[in-house]
Design an enzyme around this catalytic site. Structure first.
Site: not given
Ligand SMILES: NC(=O)c1ccc[n+]([C@@H]2O[C@H](COP(=O)([O-])OP(=O)(O)OC[C@H]3O[C@@H](n4cnc5c(N)ncnc54)[C@H](OP(=O)(O)O)[C@@H]3O)[C@@H](O)[C@H]2O)c1
Length: 274
Positions: A146, A159
């Site tokens: 991130s 985080y």
């Molecule tokens: N969105 C942003 O602004 C942003 C910015 C920078 C970086 N990121 C990073 O991008 C990545 C993806 O995030 P996103 O934005 O796509 O968020 P998201 O829509 O909330 O997706 C998160 C994913 O992680 C899975 N997950 C969460 N807890 C888990 C667990 N205990 N075991 C297995 N899977 C798990 C969730 O699936 P289930 O709930 O079905 O398990 C979901 O598929 C993350 O690493 C986040 O830190 C996000």
């Protein structure tokens, strides 16, 4: 040094494939003809996505339901895949979550679960699948960090620290693996509209972005997969996000921390307030 071309025996393992960036990465890989192994906790979403991807692209899409923050579930997942006849040609570690608030006001067990998911699970999956890739001289790993990785972030202390680990770990591996045929790419997006903001308790994550800085999950995924295909060291999608990352690296902490704390807002002064 890149993701090998698609082959029927190969599968790219994608964690966090039930939502957001991970789901979009799985879609992009399938569009390019790669078989995928979809990992997350929500089985129905994974099954629906796997069926859709197979119908639309003809690739084999497998589902592995797993709570990656749970050591024993994670161990079983790695064992199952390693003993199967599926060949993992790539790994995308996208599963992750954040939490917002002053550290002393946040539930410690959830902060620890974040470290287990964002750091330990990513570290273990990278370690488990990297070794066979290096033996075969081919393979690619894409780890999602991130823009929070580049500086301390009051309000997102755990985080930002987990993402800093992902960034430093990935860049170190990228250099270590030069010449092996295997690449590790670190993808560091700014705020993206996914379920992340709701899970972190901040509403829409992209509302926190400066005007024009938000990038869609589809564009972030496309940039990440391009980086993985070309074995790039890091990918920071979006011009504004690149600027934020540069600021995080080079603005002195004595200036950056008070400004970041002001932006983070009232909940840091009053833990538990809305
Ligand atoms: N969105 C942003 O602004 C942003 C910015 C920078 C970086 N990121 C990073 O991008 C990545 C993806 O995030 P996103 O934005 O796509 O968020 P998201 O829509 O909330 O997706 C998160 C994913 O992680 C899975 N997950 C969460 N807890 C888990 C667990 N205990 N075991 C297995 N899977 C798990 C969730 O699936 P289930 O709930 O079905 O398990 C979901 O598929 C993350 O690493 C986040 O830190 C996000």
């Amino acid at each position: 040094m890149a993701l090998p071309p698609p082959s029927p025996e190969d599968s790219v393992l994608v964690t966090g494939a039930s939502s957001g960036i991970g789901e979009q990465i799985a879609r992009r890989l399938a569009d390019l003809g790669h078989g995928v192994t979809l990992v997350a906790r929500r089985a129905e979403r994974l099954e629906a996505l796997a069926a859709e991807l197979h119908r639309a692209t003809g690739v084999t899409a497998r589902v592995e339901v797993c709570d990656l923050a749970d050591d024993s579930e994670r161990g079983s997942l790695i064992g199952r895949i390693s003993e199967s006849d599926v060949h993992i040609s790539g790994v995308v570690n996208s599963a992750g979550f954040g939490s917002y608030g002053r550290f002393d006001g946040l539930p410690l067990d959830r902060e620890q679960a974040m470290v287990r998911l964002n750091v330990l699970a990513l570290h273990e999956l990278t370690g488990a699948f990297l070794w066979p890739m290096v033996q075969q001289g081919a393979g690619a790993i894409l780890n999602v960090a991130s823009v929070a990785a580049f500086q301390p972030l009051p309000g997102f202390a755990t985080y930002a620290a987990t993402k800093s680990f992902v960034q430093i770990f990935g860049e170190s591996l990228h250099a270590e693996l030069m010449g092996t045929g295997v690449s590790v790419t670190t993808l560091s997006p700014g705020p993206v509209a996914t379920e992340f903001g709701e899970v972190a308790g901040v509403g829409r994550a992209d509302d926190m972005a400066p005007a024009g800085a938000a990038v869609s999950a589809q564009d972030v995924a496309a940039a990440g997969v391009r980086g993985m295909l070309h074995g790039k060291r890091t990918v920071v999608p979006g011009v504004a996000t690149k600027g934020i990352a540069l600021g995080g690296r080079f603005v002195p902490r004595s200036l950056l921390l008070p400004a970041a704390k002001r932006v983070a807002g009232a909940r840091l002064r009053n833990p538990g307030s809305a």
